[in-house]
Design a protein around this motif. Structure first.
Motif, short mmCIF file in Angstrom:
data_model
loop_
_atom_site.label_atom_id
_atom_site.label_comp_id
_atom_site.label_asym_id
_atom_site.label_seq_id
_atom_site.Cartn_x
_atom_site.Cartn_y
_atom_site.Cartn_z
N ASP A 15 40.21 32.28 48.92
CA ASP A 15 40.88 33.39 48.24
C ASP A 15 42.39 33.41 48.47
N ASN A 16 42.94 32.35 49.07
CA ASN A 16 44.38 32.23 49.29
C ASN A 16 44.94 33.36 50.16
N ASN A 17 44.10 33.90 51.05
CA ASN A 17 44.56 34.96 51.95
C ASN A 17 44.68 34.49 53.39
N PRO B 183 36.34 35.69 39.65
CA PRO B 183 37.35 36.77 39.61
C PRO B 183 36.98 37.90 38.68
N ASN C 259 37.82 45.41 42.08
CA ASN C 259 38.75 44.82 43.07
C ASN C 259 38.60 45.43 44.46
N ARG D 65 36.63 39.09 52.24
CA ARG D 65 37.05 37.72 51.94
C ARG D 65 36.08 37.04 50.97
N VAL D 66 36.59 35.99 50.32
CA VAL D 66 35.78 35.13 49.45
C VAL D 66 35.77 33.74 50.07
#
Length: 434
Positions: free
Chosen positions: A111-113, A200, A209, A101-102
């Protein structure tokens, strides 16, 4: 009526919670009164008119008032807005759900997860470093997969290493090589004060990635000074959590210089005097408080690599000088080698690992000394060779060094995608010297 019935009959919504009020607002700080606080306490500032809330840290106190440095921007606040004390202080959620995770400086996902799951506990961001006598001895190597480091600047588990370089010399690339190639079980990467686009790009280009077993803590340059400061402490707290779970942890922080600049902003805004190139005394007190938290204990280890952005390529600027005195080794990247197309541009004659002799074999250390002597001879006589004043046969030792020059270049250069096993690197070092 017993005590439980009495407590249940109290309407909690009617209870008054102690709060202070804002008295003065400047560009970077808020002055308030009406609360009993200590320096370092975390407060919650609420804007009644805009229903807007931010956290802040108490930075200084006088007889009746206290100064708050906010974690966010202070637009929209007014005089008489309320200030509440956060009883639990500043903590970061820790657990294996952080892997991949970020997060920001407060441990919140960016991180929009979705929400971070599998959180085991909350860890206080501000901790005292372990007692010197509780530290484990550094006696095991820490392989990075980078030939020039593992062969000539071998690190140990629990070591604190500085990567010193000017802007655009190759720190981020070397960071990515270490994160991808090292033998650590858990990797914690703190990107402090970086440009937003670099986050990013670092994940895509430098890490491919692949965030497996990796946590990234990002506090970009457009965030408040307090977020940039505490981003580093949050990363250290997360690394300590995994170390105490028995893991060997890599902590990579980029950069110490921007961390120091954030503290400079905070210090100057609260009235500290500048003492060295505009840096107040609190900066030089804060660096060891952060760096000394890395190291070994009886459960696991934190091996830390701190990058230092050298001001104008001057290795003696205040932050570089102070960092070098705290760390257990330094890796110097030079623009001269970059201009020659030499990657990674590690200047081995200006770099050093203070624990190398304790973590490698006697044979490896002897090979290191021989190679350093060869590099020193080539450097000392570089001008003579270029002007044609050197002729073969004048100095046998120099003749041998010059014959190995191309082999050395081939051995010490490495592409960002390559990874080498430690034993393979030691074997290649031996062949170069034969």
């Amino acid at each position: 009526m017993n005590i439980d019935e009495i407590l249940n009959s109290i309407d909690s919504s009617s209870l008054n919670i102690a709060f202070g009020r804002i008295k003065h607002i400047s560009t970077t700080t808020i002055t308030a009164s009406g609360l009993e606080v200590a320096v370092g306490d975390i407060v919650r500032i609420e804007s009644v008119s805009h229903a807007y809330t931010v956290l802040g840290m108490v930075a200084s106190i006088d007889d009746t008032d206290f100064t708050i440095v906010p974690f966010s921007f202070i637009d929209g606040f007014r005089i008489h807005d309320k200030v509440f004390l956060q009883k639990d202080g500043l903590s970061v959620p820790c657990g294996y759900g952080l892997l991949g995770r970020v997060v920001n400086a407060l441990g919140e996902p960016i991180d929009n997860n979705g929400k971070i799951l599998d959180i085991e506990s909350s860890s206080n961001i501000n901790k005292v470093a372990m007692s010197p006598l509780e530290r484990g001895i550094i006696d095991q190597k820490f392989a990075t997969g980078v030939k020039s480091i593992d062969s000539m600047l071998t690190s140990g588990k629990g070591q604190k290493v500085g990567i010193f370089a000017g802007s655009g010399v190759g720190k981020s690339t070397l960071m990515g090589m270490i994160v991808k190639g090292c033998e650590a079980q858990i990797k914690v990467v703190a990107l402090i004060g970086e440009r937003g686009r670099e986050i990013p790009e670092f994940i895509h280009y430098n890490l491919g990635n692949n965030l497996e077993n990796t946590v990234i803590i990002a506090a970009t340059s457009d965030e408040s000074a307090l977020m940039r400061k505490y981003g580093a402490f949050t990363a250290m707290a997360i690394a300590e959590f995994f170390r105490d779970k028995g893991h060997d942890v890599l902590l990579m922080m980029d950069s110490v210089t921007r961390f120091a600049m954030a503290q400079r902003e905070i210090g100057l805004s609260t009235g500290e005097p500048p003492v060295s190139r505009g840096y107040p005394p609190s900066v030089f007190a804060l660096l060891p408080q952060l760096m000394e938290r890395a190291g070994n204990n009886e459960k696991g280890s934190i091996t830390a690599f701190f990058t230092v952005l050298v001001d104008g390529d001057d290795m003696n600027d205040p932050i570089s000088d102070q960092s070098r005195s705290i760390l257990d080794g330094h890796i110097v990247l030079t623009r001269e080698l970059t201009e020659q197309g030499f990657y990674p541009p590690v200047n081995l004659l200006k770099s050093a690992s203070r624990v190398m002799d304790k973590v490698v074999t006697k044979e490896h250390y002897n090979d290191f000394l021989k190679l350093k002597r060869v590099l020193s001879l080539i450097k000392e006589n570089e001008v003579l060779v270029r002007v044609g004043a050197y002729k073969q046969g004048m100095d046998k030792e120099l003749d041998d060094a010059m014959k190995r020059k191309e082999k050395l270049r081939e051995f010490l250069t490495q592409s960002a995608q390559d990874k080498y096993e430690f034993n393979e690197i030691v074997s290649q070092l031996r062949k170069v010297l034969q």
